[in-house]
Design an enzyme around this catalytic site. Structure first.
Site, PDB file in Angstrom:
ATOM      1  CE1 TYR A   1     -33.785   7.559 -45.522  1.00 19.85           C
ATOM      2  CE2 TYR A   1     -33.085   5.696 -44.193  1.00 19.85           C
ATOM      3  CZ  TYR A   1     -33.687   6.201 -45.329  1.00 19.85           C
ATOM      4  OH  TYR A   1     -34.221   5.346 -46.264  1.00 19.85           O
TER       5      TYR A   1
ATOM      6  N   GLY B   1     -23.917  13.569 -51.694  1.00 22.85           N
ATOM      7  CA  GLY B   1     -24.707  14.316 -50.711  1.00 22.85           C
ATOM      8  C   GLY B   1     -25.792  15.181 -51.321  1.00 22.85           C
ATOM      9  CB  SER B   2     -26.623  16.075 -54.668  1.00 19.81           C
ATOM     10  OG  SER B   2     -26.521  14.848 -55.364  1.00 19.81           O
ATOM     11  N   GLY B   3     -28.648  13.962 -52.760  1.00 16.06           N
ATOM     12  CA  GLY B   3     -29.953  13.297 -52.827  1.00 16.06           C
ATOM     13  C   GLY B   3     -30.217  12.677 -54.183  1.00 16.06           C
TER      14      GLY B   3
ATOM     15  CB  SER C   1     -12.415   7.647 -56.120  1.00 13.47           C
ATOM     16  OG  SER C   1     -13.210   8.765 -56.438  1.00 13.47           O
TER      17      SER C   1
ATOM     18  CD  GLU D   1     -38.201  11.440 -51.748  1.00 14.15           C
ATOM     19  OE1 GLU D   1     -37.550  10.384 -51.844  1.00 14.15           O
ATOM     20  OE2 GLU D   1     -38.361  12.236 -52.694  1.00 14.15           O
TER      21      GLU D   1
ATOM     22  CG  ASP E   1     -31.774   5.663 -53.080  1.00 15.18           C
ATOM     23  OD1 ASP E   1     -32.945   6.005 -53.331  1.00 15.18           O
ATOM     24  OD2 ASP E   1     -31.118   6.117 -52.127  1.00 15.18           O
TER      25      ASP E   1
ATOM     26  CB  SER F   1     -24.631   5.837 -51.658  1.00 21.15           C
ATOM     27  OG  SER F   1     -24.589   7.053 -51.031  1.00 21.15           O
TER      28      SER F   1
HETATM   29  C1  GLA Z   1     -32.676   7.869 -49.250  1.00 20.66           C
HETATM   30  C2  GLA Z   1     -32.729   6.354 -49.069  1.00 20.66           C
HETATM   31  C3  GLA Z   1     -33.918   5.767 -49.826  1.00 20.66           C
HETATM   32  C4  GLA Z   1     -35.205   6.507 -49.490  1.00 20.66           C
HETATM   33  C5  GLA Z   1     -35.022   8.018 -49.606  1.00 20.66           C
HETATM   34  C6  GLA Z   1     -36.231   8.779 -49.128  1.00 20.66           C
HETATM   35  O1  GLA Z   1     -32.393   8.172 -50.577  1.00 20.66           O
HETATM   36  O2  GLA Z   1     -31.552   5.745 -49.513  1.00 20.66           O
HETATM   37  O3  GLA Z   1     -34.023   4.391 -49.564  1.00 20.66           O
HETATM   38  O4  GLA Z   1     -35.670   6.139 -48.218  1.00 20.66           O
HETATM   39  O5  GLA Z   1     -33.901   8.466 -48.867  1.00 20.66           O
HETATM   40  O6  GLA Z   1     -37.323   8.547 -49.947  1.00 20.66           O
END
Ligand code: GLA
Length: 360
Positions: free
Chosen positions: A201, A104-106, A49, A15, A152, A110
């Site tokens: 970030y 927004g959930s990680g 959407s 991460e 991602d 996006s």
């Molecule tokens: C977000 C960013 C990724 C990565 C993660 C953390 O998802 O888009 O590129 O940096 O955070 O690992």
């Protein structure tokens, strides 16, 4: 009508290492973004959407001069702009977006939207897969304004059914990593997203750059060894030092996790998850109370080998390694405990590695 699909991802380990040229180990998941297109005989993009009421129409001629609008349409429009830069001739079309990845959930809603948009706008034009991922990353960096790494978008493009990927973010290539049969990947959504996310970030990216200035001749934190870090430590301010320490050790953990997965050593895989979480909490400072609660609660439950926050942090999800057969009891108990503490019902998703982006 044509249709395209791109998945979200969950990162297993590695991460905040991608923008430092490091290693990450994600899987694509069964949630994603689907886009249906229809050709138009006017030169404009009409975006709608299923998740948002507002639509957006932009003339192709206005794309190059467009400013971001802090709107969901910035993602597809950022992609359209990057395609123009590549010299792709865009057609007027309607794009109807339908996403199942919670924003927004990680879980990279996006990236899923960017990659599905790229396939839709390419409309059959060939683009090499790594280039597709890079183009979507540029859209997010240049237009949306998030200085993200490649993980991602890459995971969304290259996802493979049944295998995770060990991605080298400098080479932008990966090795497939089959997961041991006895384990399930279970995602728990904290249902919170703290506002700090985007600015924190950017701060992390800057702090890593600052740390790097203490290692002359190194192109990225990925090139710094633990010995070099220890020798330089006394001269590095506390915050950049902690960010660098996370990166150096996290890259090492990714490799260890890869080796442990090959030996089906679930206990070791889980231990590395926990170490990664502690490092993100203490050295990288991107966790939050809710994520720490979910991790600590998970580690007390039967069949749980490991738990950690996943994605950028400040809310979003945890990822858990749960022995096969224990998932249902795990989900039930996690929901009960989280509800009792935060009065929120966390979505629990049992997922397997899924295939990447494609035309349908
Ligand atoms: C977000 C960013 C990724 C990565 C993660 C953390 O998802 O888009 O590129 O940096 O955070 O690992």
């Amino acid at each position: 009508m044509k249709a395209y699909y791109a998945p979200g991802r969950v990162n297993l380990i590695g991460e905040h290492t991608d923008y430092n040229d490091g290693f990450v180990l994600p899987i694509a998941i069964a949630l994603g973004c689907r886009i249906e297109t229809r050709e138009l005989d006017v030169p404009e993009l009409r975006l709608s959407s299923k998740q948002y009421a507002d639509t957006r129409t932009v003339a192709l001629a206005d794309l190059a001069g467009l400013q971001p609008a802090k709107h969901w349409s910035d993602y597809p429009l950022g992609v359209a702009r990057e395609l123009l830069v590549l010299g792709v001739e865009l057609k007027g079309m309607v794009l109807e977006i339908d996403a199942t990845v919670p924003t927004g959930s990680g879980l990279s809603s996006s990236a899923a939207l960017e990659v599905a948009s790229a396939l839709a706008l390419l409309d059959g034009h060939e683009l090499e897969k790594a280039e597709l991922a890079r183009l979507c990353q540029r859209a997010e960096r240049n237009f949306v304004g998030m200085p993200c790494g490649i993980m991602d978008q890459y995971a969304s493009v290259f996802g493979e059914q049944g295998a995770a990927m060990l991605l080298d973010c400098r080479a932008v290539t990966h090795e497939r990593v089959p997961l041991p049969a006895g384990v399930s990947v279970v995602v728990v959504n904290s249902m919170v997203k703290h506002d700090l996310g985007a600015s924190a970030y950017r701060d992390r990216v800057a702090q890593c750059q600052e740390a790097l200035t203490h290692f002359p001749g190194k192109a990225a934190l990925r090139d710094v060894t633990l010995g070099e870090l220890e020798r330089a430590a006394a001269g590095i301010p506390e915050v950049p030092l902690a960010r660098a320490r996370h990166n150096v050790l996290e890259n090492w953990r990714v490799r260890q996790f890869h080796a442990a997965a090959a030996e089906a050593d679930l206990a070791r895989m889980g231990q590395l998850f926990v170490e990664s979480h502690r490092s993100l909490r203490d050295d990288y400072e991107v966790s939050c109370e809710e994520l720490d609660f979910l991790v600590d609660a998970a580690l007390t439950l039967p069949g749980v080998q490991g738990a950690r926050m996943t994605g950028g942090g400040f809310g979003g999800c945890t990822v858990n390694l749960v022995e096969k057969g224990a998932e249902e009891a795990f989900a039930k108990e996690m929901r009960a405990r989280y509800q009792a503490r935060y009065q929120l019902d966390p979505a629990v998703i049992v997922t397997t590695p899924c295939a990447g982006a494609r035309s349908l």
